[in-house]
Design an enzyme around this catalytic site. Structure first.
Site, PDB file in Angstrom:
ATOM      1  N   ASN A 199       0.632  -1.177  -0.087  1.00  0.00           N
ATOM      2  CA  ASN A 199       0.087   0.021   0.187  1.00  0.00           C
ATOM      3  C   ASN A 199       0.896   1.221  -0.005  1.00  0.00           C
ATOM      4  O   ASN A 199       1.452   1.571   1.038  1.00  0.00           O
ATOM      5  CB  ASN A 199      -0.940  -0.155   1.055  1.00  0.00           C
ATOM      6  CG  ASN A 199      -1.751   1.133   1.277  1.00  0.00           C
ATOM      7  OD1 ASN A 199      -1.634   2.006   0.596  1.00  0.00           O
ATOM      8  ND2 ASN A 199      -3.322   0.931   1.802  1.00  0.00           N
TER       9      ASN A 199
ATOM     10  N   ASP B 197      -1.269  -3.361  10.554  1.00  0.00           N
ATOM     11  CA  ASP B 197      -2.629  -3.905  10.258  1.00  0.00           C
ATOM     12  C   ASP B 197      -3.615  -2.903  10.722  1.00  0.00           C
ATOM     13  O   ASP B 197      -3.558  -2.728  11.878  1.00  0.00           O
ATOM     14  CB  ASP B 197      -2.733  -5.485  10.464  1.00  0.00           C
ATOM     15  CG  ASP B 197      -3.947  -6.092   9.851  1.00  0.00           C
ATOM     16  OD1 ASP B 197      -3.822  -6.192   8.642  1.00  0.00           O
ATOM     17  OD2 ASP B 197      -4.829  -6.354  10.529  1.00  0.00           O
TER      18      ASP B 197
ATOM     19  N   TYR C 108     -11.036   4.389   3.883  1.00  0.00           N
ATOM     20  CA  TYR C 108     -12.007   4.949   4.700  1.00  0.00           C
ATOM     21  C   TYR C 108     -11.846   6.297   5.053  1.00  0.00           C
ATOM     22  O   TYR C 108     -12.806   7.167   5.758  1.00  0.00           O
ATOM     23  CB  TYR C 108     -12.282   4.279   5.982  1.00  0.00           C
ATOM     24  CG  TYR C 108     -12.538   2.745   5.616  1.00  0.00           C
ATOM     25  CD1 TYR C 108     -14.060   2.580   5.225  1.00  0.00           C
ATOM     26  CD2 TYR C 108     -11.662   1.709   6.000  1.00  0.00           C
ATOM     27  CE1 TYR C 108     -14.207   1.323   4.814  1.00  0.00           C
ATOM     28  CE2 TYR C 108     -12.155   0.516   5.634  1.00  0.00           C
ATOM     29  CZ  TYR C 108     -13.246  -0.152   5.250  1.00  0.00           C
ATOM     30  OH  TYR C 108     -14.055  -0.981   5.152  1.00  0.00           O
TER      31      TYR C 108
ATOM     32  N   LYS D 271      -3.672  15.231   8.566  1.00  0.00           N
ATOM     33  CA  LYS D 271      -4.216  13.846   9.026  1.00  0.00           C
ATOM     34  C   LYS D 271      -3.253  13.232   9.969  1.00  0.00           C
ATOM     35  O   LYS D 271      -3.585  12.775  11.165  1.00  0.00           O
ATOM     36  CB  LYS D 271      -4.361  13.035   7.919  1.00  0.00           C
ATOM     37  CG  LYS D 271      -4.758  11.612   8.099  1.00  0.00           C
ATOM     38  CD  LYS D 271      -4.833  10.541   7.064  1.00  0.00           C
ATOM     39  CE  LYS D 271      -5.081   9.349   7.307  1.00  0.00           C
ATOM     40  NZ  LYS D 271      -5.099   8.029   6.196  1.00  0.00           N
TER      41      LYS D 271
ATOM     42  N   ARG E 283      -2.608   5.884  12.779  1.00  0.00           N
ATOM     43  CA  ARG E 283      -1.225   5.240  12.379  1.00  0.00           C
ATOM     44  C   ARG E 283       0.087   6.117  13.029  1.00  0.00           C
ATOM     45  O   ARG E 283       0.923   5.602  13.643  1.00  0.00           O
ATOM     46  CB  ARG E 283      -1.152   5.587  10.941  1.00  0.00           C
ATOM     47  CG  ARG E 283       0.287   5.349  10.291  1.00  0.00           C
ATOM     48  CD  ARG E 283       0.180   5.196   8.855  1.00  0.00           C
ATOM     49  NE  ARG E 283      -0.923   4.103   8.379  1.00  0.00           N
ATOM     50  CZ  ARG E 283      -2.128   4.358   7.943  1.00  0.00           C
ATOM     51  NH1 ARG E 283      -2.559   5.552   7.835  1.00  0.00           N
ATOM     52  NH2 ARG E 283      -2.762   3.259   7.690  1.00  0.00           N
TER      53      ARG E 283
HETATM   54  P1  IMP Z   1      -5.278  -3.266   5.951  1.00  0.00           P
HETATM   55  O1  IMP Z   1      -5.866  -4.327   6.093  1.00  0.00           O
HETATM   56  O2  IMP Z   1      -4.237  -2.874   7.241  1.00  0.00           O
HETATM   57  O3  IMP Z   1      -4.442  -2.818   4.711  1.00  0.00           O
HETATM   58  O4  IMP Z   1      -6.483  -2.093   6.263  1.00  0.00           O
HETATM   59  C1  IMP Z   1      -7.676  -2.433   6.490  1.00  0.00           C
HETATM   60  C2  IMP Z   1      -8.623  -1.554   5.594  1.00  0.00           C
HETATM   61  O5  IMP Z   1      -8.499  -0.060   6.171  1.00  0.00           O
HETATM   62  C3  IMP Z   1      -8.266  -1.236   4.190  1.00  0.00           C
HETATM   63  O6  IMP Z   1      -9.185  -1.049   3.476  1.00  0.00           O
HETATM   64  C4  IMP Z   1      -7.403   0.159   4.314  1.00  0.00           C
HETATM   65  O7  IMP Z   1      -7.626   0.697   2.911  1.00  0.00           O
HETATM   66  C5  IMP Z   1      -8.091   0.898   5.355  1.00  0.00           C
HETATM   67  N1  IMP Z   1      -7.336   1.701   5.896  1.00  0.00           N
HETATM   68  C6  IMP Z   1      -6.163   1.457   6.561  1.00  0.00           C
HETATM   69  N2  IMP Z   1      -5.714   2.667   7.101  1.00  0.00           N
HETATM   70  C7  IMP Z   1      -6.301   3.808   6.847  1.00  0.00           C
HETATM   71  C8  IMP Z   1      -6.469   5.222   6.711  1.00  0.00           C
HETATM   72  O8  IMP Z   1      -5.364   5.729   7.436  1.00  0.00           O
HETATM   73  N3  IMP Z   1      -7.401   5.752   6.174  1.00  0.00           N
HETATM   74  C9  IMP Z   1      -8.189   5.247   5.407  1.00  0.00           C
HETATM   75  N4  IMP Z   1      -8.428   3.924   5.136  1.00  0.00           N
HETATM   76  C10 IMP Z   1      -7.412   3.260   5.906  1.00  0.00           C
END
Ligand code: IMP
Length: 181
Positions: free
Chosen positions: A10, A66, A142, A161, A167
């Site tokens: 990502n 995650d 999101y 942000k 994060r």
């Molecule tokens: P992941 O499985 O850790 O990649 O994240 C779970 C979901 O949350 C994925 O659809 C990511 O796009 C979303 N996500 C994680 N961090 C953020 C953020 O900072 N902003 C918006 N969406 C996020």
């Protein structure tokens, strides 16, 4: 300058992780690898397995991340299924599920897992907030629907942000620990 590898596919996460860790004087090497994502009810178990999978591929100290979005009125959904839910129903789907709900509170959680071949160490960052009424433009994932407490704007609309994000909180903890190693 201290260094650590960050394994992910990502690019958005990478940009944010880089700018946050730079504030702490930590340089990251972005390693774009597909990681094993096990099915589990526990975000922590998923993060640990991802970290082991990353280390097996990069053979150097590495962090992975995650995340999960937890919506109160939906019993914490999508939580550990956030990635799948984003790909399927997306932001519009979450807004639809909340259309007749009063309570729009939610939280975003980040787990940073560090592994250097010894023990996996986990750092958590959580931000309380709410789901907006409408989808904003810009941002990623999101971002267009999550409003952190203390801000009146979604992650997508905030200029800074990183000052509010889940994060940032997890990485601040990681950095404090890592720089003392
Ligand atoms: P992941 O499985 O850790 O990649 O994240 C779970 C979901 O949350 C994925 O659809 C990511 O796009 C979303 N996500 C994680 N961090 C953020 C953020 O900072 N902003 C918006 N969406 C996020």
């Amino acid at each position: 300058m201290r260094q650590v590898a960050f394994a992910s596919t990502n690019q958005n996460k990478y940009r944010e992780v880089q700018s946050i860790l730079t504030l702490h004087g930590i340089e990251i090497e972005f390693v774009r690898v597909e990681l094993v994502e096990i099915q589990s009810d526990s975000l922590e178990a998923i993060a640990k397995e991802k970290a082991r999978s990353a280390f097996a591929q990069v053979s150097k100290p590495v962090i992975v991340e995650d995340d999960g979005l937890f919506v109160s009125a939906l019993g914490g959904f999508p939580g550990q299924y956030s990635s799948y839910v984003f790909k399927t129903i997306g932001n519009a789907g979450i807004l639809r599920l909340l259309s007749n709900k009063q309570d729009r509170s939610a939280s975003f959680m980040s787990l940073i897992a560090f592994y250097d071949g010894n023990d996996v160490v986990i750092f958590e960052g959580r931000v309380a907030g709410r789901i907006s009424e409408q989808e904003a433009s810009g941002g990623w994932g999101y971002d267009p629907i999550f409003v952190p407490d203390d801000a009146d704007l979604t992650y997508a609309e905030l200029q800074n942000k990183d000052d509010y994000s889940h994060r940032r909180r997890a990485l601040d903890r990681f950095a404090e620990w890592y720089l003392r190693l």
